[in-house]
Write a protein that holds these residues in place. Structure first.
Motif, PDB file in Angstrom:
ATOM      1  N   ALA A 275       8.035   1.527  -1.193  1.00  0.00           N
ATOM      2  CA  ALA A 275       9.197   1.745  -0.326  1.00  0.00           C
ATOM      3  C   ALA A 275       8.922   1.312   1.107  1.00  0.00           C
ATOM      4  N   TYR A 276       7.654   1.129   1.455  1.00  0.00           N
ATOM      5  CA  TYR A 276       7.316   0.724   2.814  1.00  0.00           C
ATOM      6  C   TYR A 276       7.995  -0.598   3.170  1.00  0.00           C
ATOM      7  N   GLY A 277       8.045  -1.500   2.220  1.00  0.00           N
ATOM      8  CA  GLY A 277       8.646  -2.800   2.481  1.00  0.00           C
ATOM      9  C   GLY A 277      10.148  -2.754   2.683  1.00  0.00           C
ATOM     10  N   ASP A 278      10.778  -1.633   2.305  1.00  0.00           N
ATOM     11  CA  ASP A 278      12.229  -1.497   2.444  1.00  0.00           C
ATOM     12  C   ASP A 278      12.636  -0.730   3.695  1.00  0.00           C
ATOM     13  N   ARG A 279      11.675  -0.420   4.557  1.00  0.00           N
ATOM     14  CA  ARG A 279      12.003   0.362   5.748  1.00  0.00           C
ATOM     15  C   ARG A 279      12.999  -0.389   6.630  1.00  0.00           C
ATOM     16  N   ASP A 280      13.986   0.354   7.102  1.00  0.00           N
ATOM     17  CA  ASP A 280      15.008  -0.200   7.986  1.00  0.00           C
ATOM     18  C   ASP A 280      15.142   0.761   9.166  1.00  0.00           C
ATOM     19  N   TRP A 281      14.387   0.506  10.227  1.00  0.00           N
ATOM     20  CA  TRP A 281      14.366   1.420  11.355  1.00  0.00           C
ATOM     21  C   TRP A 281      15.708   1.472  12.071  1.00  0.00           C
ATOM     22  N   ASP A 282      16.462   0.369  12.036  1.00  0.00           N
ATOM     23  CA  ASP A 282      17.785   0.398  12.655  1.00  0.00           C
ATOM     24  C   ASP A 282      18.700   1.373  11.926  1.00  0.00           C
TER      25      ASP A 282
END
Length: 331
Positions: A275-282
């Protein structure tokens, strides 16, 4: 990585979250374990005796300290008294990192030794008799939500939260604060009922959700779960003599856990890491602000006597490389 364990009461979510914490610690990863459940059983599940668990500092009782520290020099928050559980960080806010020492951890976290490894444990505190009739349990978990809003975590760093049981997890925006949510479900109609509720919320808010089948005793149980939850079923866990010993207060060394259960825990970590690769901080920051504005309108403005919408810094986006004073660093 921020990871939640949810499920109906009695599903085994606290047991599985404690096993996952032990697994992560055994790999040398830095871990913060958080007990946000009304029953406060995570400490004993990690091997603490009742007296030690009862003496853990409660996050809810240290909320003024937490607010004052996190506020920092943020000019949009002139007083810690105007901060609520959803207050988002902005320029000047102090942020929390997993691999650090800070006054919040000093006051609210305690180190738990696990077979030569160690984790930090934080607890919301129990729902006491004095709270009955005058307090909502979610006010206790507000400190957890506020800390998660100000947490900057990276790959191979873990915060594992044992959430309150059932659909109560939806009573705040905290359920959107996680990179991965593991829903523990027994192979029964009641066992999967919370999954159906969570699935709809997860879809609406982009929450990554996987089901862990617990107390699975045979092919019929497995077939039932597959029919009810489909591709969301990640892994199943069956009977464990190690867990039975742990529940009696006599856990063997963790490396003696059954091989198939060790493999299940490795599967959970692989899913969380992916799931790290799917992080969306916005999106993460946007949802943080969305729930803050909802709470401000619903009760926060009236309670604090301030316009809490003014706390939102429109130029601020929480990112992994955000510094303590809220300035994004180059990748």
């Amino acid at each position: 990585m921020k990871i939640a364990f949810v499920g109906k009461g009695g599903s085994g979510k606290t047991t599985l979250s404690s096993l996952f914490v032990r697994h992560l610690a055994s790999t040398g990863s830095p871990v913060i374990a958080v007990d946000a459940d009304i029953n406060q059983h995570l400490g004993p599940a990690l091997g603490l005796d009742d007296a030690t668990a009862d003496a853990l500092p409660a996050l809810g009782e240290r909320l003024p300290l937490i607010k004052d520290y996190l506020r920092g020099s943020n000019p949009r928050i002139p007083s810690a008294d105007t901060m609520i559980k959803t207050t988002p960080p902005g320029k000047g806010s102090r942020l929390l990192r997993i691999r650090e020492e800070n006054p919040v951890y000093d006051a609210c976290a305690r180190t738990v030794e696990l077979d030569g490894a160690a984790v930090r444990l934080m607890v919301t505190g129990p729902f006491t008799e004095s709270d009955l009739g005058v307090s909502c349990y979610h006010s206790k978990t507000g400190a957890v939500e506020l800390c998660l809003n100000h947490l900057v975590d990276g790959r191979d760093e873990y915060v594992v939260v044992d959430m309150t049981a059932g659909s109560d997890s939806f009573a705040s925006g905290m359920f959107t604060r996680f990179d991965m949510t593991f829903l523990v479900a027994e192979p029964t109609r009641k066992g999967v009922s919370v999954y159906r509720q969570y699935r709809e919320y997860a879809r609406d808010f982009g929450v990554a959700l996987k089901v862990v089948g617990n107390k699975v005793q045979g092919q019929d149980d497995l077939d039932f779960l597959r029919a009810e939850v489909g591709d969301d079923l990640l892994v199943t866990v069956g009977h464990s003599d190690w867990v039975r010993a742990m529940e009696k207060g006599r856990p063997p060394r963790f490396d003696l856990l059954e091989d198939d259960n060790h493999q299940s825990l490795r599967t959970l970590r692989a899913a969380a890491d992916a799931a790290y690769g799917d992080r969306d901080w916005d999106r993460y920051t946007r949802q943080m602000v969305e729930f803050h504005l909802k709470n401000a309108r619903a009760w926060g403005n009236e309670r604090t006597g301030a316009d809490l919408a003014a706390q939102v810094d429109p130029a601020f986006v929480l990112r992994e490389r955000t510094t303590e004073v809220g300035t994004p660093q180059p990748a």
